[in-house]
Structure formats: structure tokens, C-alpha cells
Design an enzyme around this catalytic site. Sequence first.
Site: not given
Length: 365
Positions: A170, A275
Site C-alpha cells: 500500500e 485479500e
Amino acid sequence: MKTNLQLKTLCLIVLTNILLAGEGCASEQPGSSSSPQPALKDVFKKDFLIGMAVNNNVVCGNDVNAAAIVEKHCNTLTAENVMKWGPIHPEPNRYNFEPADRFVEFGQNNKMFIIGHTLVWHHQTPKWVFEDNANKPMTRDAMLSRMKDHIFTVVGRYKGKVGGWDVVNEALDDNGELRKSKWFETIGEDFIEKAFEYAHEADPDAELYYNEYNNEKPGKLEGCVRLIRKLKAKGLRIDGVGLQAHSDMNYPSKKELEGFFAAMKPLGVKVMITELDVSVFPWVDWFAMRKIDFNDVNERKKFNPYPSGLPDEVQQKLADRYAELFSEYVKHADQIDRVTFWGVYDKTSWLNMGRSNYPLLLDKK
Ligand code: 9MR
């Protein structure tokens, strides 16, 4: 490519069955051979690996039903939290390897492809990491050396056991620019390159990934493409891009997913669905969630409408949504290496955030 109609139909039937089984699943022995449900890892054998992110209770024997589900359905495994900087390296001179060791042992015992998540992230990284002994901000060189030391220690310990690492997690803002994290501010934009360089040095055989959320959205997608091109141009090893796939009933659209796969293709990297979960509610972030007063009946109705179970028609919609996402994944199976669910069953999902959500294949029981 393996998109034959029969396989695809079977995949969708299995997913739908698991989702619609509801409480029936609970009375069944999830890992038993008498279970009528085929294992997801077998159903998708020709397409991609199937994985789940697991917490401590699953690998330490406290949650035997969840462990049996993982053993039955998965051939790859991700650590939900125990390998993040905070949990594994809580103090400057102290590592806490025990939970990560158990996680790796569980994966090895079950012959799973083990994913280390994650080496460099702005979140779940203690404050001390970015400060020197006098609690002053670190210099670039000191920060690089700390990062290298951490990566060498963690990757080195699991060398030959962990097959792939989410090296950087991220690092991009929604507009595709680099996030102004402490990593960025202290080291500069090459902190990502350095992390990949160190990880490769620490285990030359491990696969290395860049992992991101919302990277099927324009802006972040372009930023992601630029980043991968740059890493490749510098001759660094990068095997794959993680599409976290925290989804809801509408997001991502088919068009957004197609755009992501098309953008990744020419880069020569594999795609990992890292995810996956599907919230039945539109996204509300942690900050906003904390402000909700669940004692207020109207707020409760709005934000926690299904406290004791999902109505059948919503359950069916969720099953259809999962089937829709998996049809896309199967369609792009030539690019996808694995599909990992972010958790095992609804009860332990991060998405509950104080309410009852139903984002995974298996229900609360
Ligand atoms: O599921 C994880 C949850 O248990 C942790 O409290 C949280 C801390 O930030 O991280 C969650 O996992 C995140 C993952 O590591 C990176 N992508 C987003 C995931 C959901 O927040």
C-alpha cells in the site's frame, strides 16, 4: 487457459453451495472426508492456488474447525498479522518469532505455498522504527540500514520456507502518487526499490510482490503500472502484483477488473488476488465506524441491519456476487497465480468492525 464451461459451472456451483449452506456447514465436519463439498483447491486446480489468511488461533490449535477448513480447501496460506513489523519486531532489539514460526509450521505441515505478509508498510509499524535513540527522526542512511536489517532477519529466518513475500504494501495514494508515509519522507521514493533489493538478497529464490488495495481504480492503477515499470527498468526482481480485492456488492465492476488485468498483462508480472472478501455493506472506514452509536436504534438499523443472520435474498445476492468475481478470475486464470480470502469465516473477519458483516464463504459458525 482453462475456461471450459464445465469447469466454470462446477466452480460456481461449489461457491454458491458453500455460501448458501449457511448453518448447515456448522454441523458438518468441515475437514472430514465424508463432507459432500469438494475442496476449493481441487476445483480450481487448473486455474490458480486457493488460500486464506489465518490468525494465531487457527495455526495454534485453538480454532480446530477453522484449521480443518483451511487444511481442506487451501494450498496456499498467508499470515493475517503475525509477520507485520509491529507483531514480529515490536522493539528495536527484540523479535517475536514464535507466532510466525507456528504459522510457517502449519503451512509446511500441510504442504502449502506460504506467503509472508508484509515487510514494509506504513501501518502496523511501531513509532520507534522511525526514530533514533534520542527520539529524533532517522536519517536516510540509518533508516535504510534499519530496513535492511529487518528484512534480512525476517526473510532470512524463513528462507526456503516462505515462498513469496509481500515486500511493500500500500505505498500508493488513490491518485497514483506515492503515499507520503514515514518511509517515503525519511528515505525518499527509492525506499520501494531498496526493499525489493534487500528482500531478493535475503532469499534469492523467494517470489517478491507489490501488494495494494483499490488498484483496479483509475489513478491508482496508473500509479501501480508506473511503479512496476520502474522496478523492472532498474533490473529488480518483482514477480507479481497483489490485487487485494476487498470488494463489495458493486465494487469492483467487471469493467474495472478487466482494466486491471489488461494493464498488468504487458508488464510481465503475475497477478495475485491477495485479500478477497465481499462486504454486504458499502464501505465505511474505521474512523467513521468509530463514530457510529450502535445504541441508537436508527443508526443500528442503518449500519448493522443483519445482526443475527443474513436474510436469504441477500445471501443469494452475495453468492451471485462471488460467482461473478470468480468467473472473472477464471477468465483471467492465465494471469492469476492464486486467490486468497482475507480470513476463514465471517466471525473473525476484520470487516465486522463492531457490526455483523458476512464477507467470507463460511458463516459465523
Ligand atoms: O485483517 C487485518 C486486521 O486483523 C488488522 O487489525 C489490520 C491492521 O491494520 O490489518 C488487517 O489486514 C489488512 C492487511 O494487512 C493489508 N490490507 C488491508 C487489510 C485489512 O485492513
